[in-house]
Design a protein around this motif. Structure first.
Motif, mmCIF file in Angstrom:
data_model
loop_
_atom_site.group_PDB
_atom_site.id
_atom_site.type_symbol
_atom_site.label_atom_id
_atom_site.label_comp_id
_atom_site.label_asym_id
_atom_site.label_seq_id
_atom_site.Cartn_x
_atom_site.Cartn_y
_atom_site.Cartn_z
ATOM 1 N N GLU A 105 0.870 -1.382 0.570
ATOM 2 C CA GLU A 105 -0.601 -0.327 0.152
ATOM 3 C C GLU A 105 0.906 1.553 -0.127
ATOM 4 O O GLU A 105 0.641 2.175 -0.890
ATOM 5 C CB GLU A 105 -0.943 -0.156 1.297
ATOM 6 N N LYS A 106 1.866 1.258 0.728
ATOM 7 C CA LYS A 106 3.019 2.541 0.778
ATOM 8 C C LYS A 106 3.390 2.832 -0.852
ATOM 9 O O LYS A 106 3.416 3.795 -0.936
ATOM 10 C CB LYS A 106 3.692 2.522 1.706
ATOM 11 N N TRP A 107 3.829 1.459 -1.408
ATOM 12 C CA TRP A 107 4.700 1.819 -2.513
ATOM 13 C C TRP A 107 3.601 1.945 -3.580
ATOM 14 O O TRP A 107 3.589 3.297 -4.144
ATOM 15 C CB TRP A 107 5.412 0.775 -3.311
ATOM 16 N N VAL A 108 2.634 1.810 -3.246
ATOM 17 C CA VAL A 108 1.220 2.242 -4.501
ATOM 18 C C VAL A 108 0.777 3.420 -4.379
ATOM 19 O O VAL A 108 1.235 4.400 -5.362
ATOM 20 C CB VAL A 108 -0.192 1.373 -4.447
ATOM 21 N N ARG A 109 0.396 4.069 -3.259
ATOM 22 C CA ARG A 109 0.345 4.894 -2.480
ATOM 23 C C ARG A 109 1.726 6.167 -3.034
ATOM 24 O O ARG A 109 1.795 7.555 -3.318
ATOM 25 C CB ARG A 109 -0.267 5.965 -1.178
ATOM 26 N N GLU A 110 2.312 5.829 -2.920
ATOM 27 C CA GLU A 110 4.228 6.703 -3.268
ATOM 28 C C GLU A 110 4.088 7.148 -5.218
ATOM 29 O O GLU A 110 3.801 8.029 -5.032
ATOM 30 C CB GLU A 110 5.063 6.371 -2.921
ATOM 31 N N VAL A 111 3.737 5.862 -5.575
ATOM 32 C CA VAL A 111 4.003 5.623 -7.463
ATOM 33 C C VAL A 111 2.312 7.456 -7.658
ATOM 34 O O VAL A 111 2.657 7.959 -8.733
ATOM 35 C CB VAL A 111 3.260 4.815 -8.142
ATOM 36 N N GLY A 112 1.509 6.506 -7.031
ATOM 37 C CA GLY A 112 0.140 7.182 -7.470
ATOM 38 C C GLY A 112 0.293 9.128 -6.448
ATOM 39 O O GLY A 112 -0.032 9.745 -7.574
ATOM 40 N N LEU A 113 1.227 9.234 -6.218
ATOM 41 C CA LEU A 113 1.584 10.461 -5.263
ATOM 42 C C LEU A 113 2.488 11.514 -6.670
ATOM 43 O O LEU A 113 2.258 12.393 -7.090
ATOM 44 C CB LEU A 113 1.893 10.536 -3.955
ATOM 45 N N ASN A 114 3.447 10.646 -6.527
ATOM 46 C CA ASN A 114 4.420 11.086 -7.681
ATOM 47 C C ASN A 114 3.530 11.525 -9.087
ATOM 48 O O ASN A 114 4.134 12.559 -10.137
ATOM 49 C CB ASN A 114 5.703 10.646 -7.677
ATOM 50 N N LYS A 115 2.757 10.828 -9.695
ATOM 51 C CA LYS A 115 1.997 10.604 -10.568
ATOM 52 C C LYS A 115 0.746 11.551 -10.642
ATOM 53 O O LYS A 115 0.112 11.670 -11.849
ATOM 54 C CB LYS A 115 1.921 9.095 -10.756
ATOM 55 N N GLY A 116 0.397 12.215 -10.023
ATOM 56 C CA GLY A 116 -0.935 12.344 -9.753
ATOM 57 C C GLY A 116 -2.143 11.714 -9.814
ATOM 58 O O GLY A 116 -3.002 12.475 -11.046
ATOM 59 N N ILE A 117 -2.289 10.541 -10.048
ATOM 60 C CA ILE A 117 -3.186 9.760 -9.846
ATOM 61 C C ILE A 117 -3.910 9.579 -8.453
ATOM 62 O O ILE A 117 -3.407 9.028 -7.684
ATOM 63 C CB ILE A 117 -2.495 7.836 -10.273
ATOM 64 N N PRO A 118 -4.793 9.694 -8.974
ATOM 65 C CA PRO A 118 -5.755 9.087 -7.314
ATOM 66 C C PRO A 118 -5.503 7.956 -6.377
ATOM 67 O O PRO A 118 -5.567 6.694 -7.351
ATOM 68 C CB PRO A 118 -7.377 9.694 -7.493
ATOM 69 N N VAL A 119 -5.956 7.983 -5.648
ATOM 70 C CA VAL A 119 -5.105 5.740 -4.929
ATOM 71 C C VAL A 119 -6.666 5.829 -3.905
ATOM 72 O O VAL A 119 -6.645 7.081 -2.848
ATOM 73 C CB VAL A 119 -4.100 6.270 -3.985
ATOM 74 N N VAL A 120 -7.328 4.924 -4.287
ATOM 75 C CA VAL A 120 -8.489 4.711 -2.981
ATOM 76 C C VAL A 120 -8.786 3.024 -2.780
ATOM 77 O O VAL A 120 -7.766 2.921 -3.243
ATOM 78 C CB VAL A 120 -9.911 4.784 -4.014
ATOM 79 N N LYS A 121 -9.176 2.820 -1.881
ATOM 80 C CA LYS A 121 -9.336 1.839 -0.982
ATOM 81 C C LYS A 121 -10.314 0.474 -0.935
ATOM 82 O O LYS A 121 -11.683 1.497 -0.079
ATOM 83 C CB LYS A 121 -8.366 1.502 0.114
ATOM 84 N N ALA A 122 -10.484 -0.247 -1.439
ATOM 85 C CA ALA A 122 -12.020 -1.275 -1.178
ATOM 86 C C ALA A 122 -12.128 -1.707 0.642
ATOM 87 O O ALA A 122 -10.962 -1.549 1.171
ATOM 88 C CB ALA A 122 -11.225 -2.609 -2.152
ATOM 89 N N ILE A 123 -13.416 -1.011 0.563
ATOM 90 C CA ILE A 123 -13.842 -1.531 1.646
ATOM 91 C C ILE A 123 -14.782 -2.507 1.962
ATOM 92 O O ILE A 123 -15.597 -2.002 0.908
ATOM 93 C CB ILE A 123 -14.031 -0.744 2.396
#
Length: 309
Positions: A277-295
């Motif tokens: 989750e940490k590295w995916v969110r970092e990639v999203g932040l760097n590329k301006g891609i929104p990141v959400v999580k399924a609940i």
């Protein structure tokens, strides 16, 4: 059974001689009218380095159907009867073409009717066929060659399928990548768009008899080369209809890594590890891609998404 727009699309595409001629362009234009606004790609993160590089570089890795979970993926049928008919008919034509046309007109003969009534020639050429091949042609090798020549990447119209999260995202420990296709619909030259095909669901396998004929008698045409690998690649059992699948289909001679649009959103699986989750969110932040999580809901068999971050 009601004819679908998918059937119409593949029929239009079959009339084209190449994937770039006018008939093909019109077929793709027709398909683009039905292209969903968004498509989703479920990913396991077990091959973490590759997935991270693909996200960072807007790349996509095409896979061989041999590695898919459906044993019938890219399967096809071949009609022995039609192959024998083709063999005999063409041999008759070779024989009768040596006769002068006046012979037919003088005796009021219809050479096509003559072909259909030549039982003697049929028996002799069937025997010749068997003698030359010694046995029934090894269609399994032809079918294997079809599978070997295809590269595929799979997408879905749906991101909320519990089954697909389980099958393709490592039991909800992976991610689901969203692509917004609105800006691609008019760009028929885009690889991501032009190679994207809707999957047909049927209880009947795709028919590869024409490929077998061309392979056995070495009469491959440009049309067959362009389209024959598409038919089995987009035909799946109705058991898989819930996936609402689209596929990028390409011949193996193409590059296995292709460029994609930047994802419009990344959905984290409900069981994703804190490390992933940490590295995916970092990639999203760097590329301006929104990141959400399924609940997962505590009341219904469904899932919700957290707010974008």
């Amino acid at each position: 059974m009601t004819r679908s727009w998918k059937d119409d699309f593949y029929q239009r595409l079959s009339f084209s001689e190449t994937l770039n001629d006018e008939a093909a362009q019109k077929a793709y234009d027709y398909k683009n009218k039905h292209l969903p606004n968004k498509l989703y790609r479920y990913r396991s993160l077990e091959k973490k380095l590759r997935e991270k590089q693909n996200l960072e570089n807007d790349n996509l890795y095409l896979s061989s159907p041999e590695n898919f979970n459906d044993p019938y993926d890219c399967a096809c049928k071949i009609s022995n009867h039609l192959i024998i008919y083709y063999y005999c008919t063409n041999n008759y034509l070779n024989i009768f073409s040596r006769w002068k046309k006046p012979v037919f007109s003088k005796h009021k003969l219809d050479y096509r009717l003559l072909i259909s009534n030549c039982s003697h020639y049929t028996r002799s050429y069937l025997k010749k066929y068997e003698d030359e091949h010694h046995e029934t042609p090894d269609y399994s090798n032809i079918i294997k060659n079809i599978r070997d020549d295809i590269l595929i990447s799979c997408f879905s119209e749906c991101y909320t399928s519990t089954l697909m999260w389980s099958h393709y995202a490592n039991e909800h420990k992976g991610i689901c990548i969203e692509y917004n296709l609105d800006n691609l619909k008019g760009d028929i030259y885009s690889i991501f768009n032009k190679r994207m095909y809707p999957v047909l669901y049927s209880n009947i396998m795709a028919d590869a008899t024409q490929l077998a004929i061309d392979s056995i008698f070495q009469q491959t045409t440009q049309n067959v080369l362009n389209h024959i690998f598409i038919k089995p690649a987009v035909n799946k059992s109705i058991d898989w209809a819930y996936e609402k699948e689209w596929r990028i289909v390409a011949p193996r001679i193409d590059n296995r890594v292709i460029t994609t649009p930047t994802p419009s959103r990344i959905i984290l699986g409900s069981r994703i590890s804190s490390e992933d989750e940490k590295w995916v969110r970092e990639v999203g932040l760097n590329k301006g891609i929104p990141v959400v999580k399924a609940i997962h809901s505590h009341i219904y068999h469904s899932m919700n998404l957290t707010r974008e971050s």
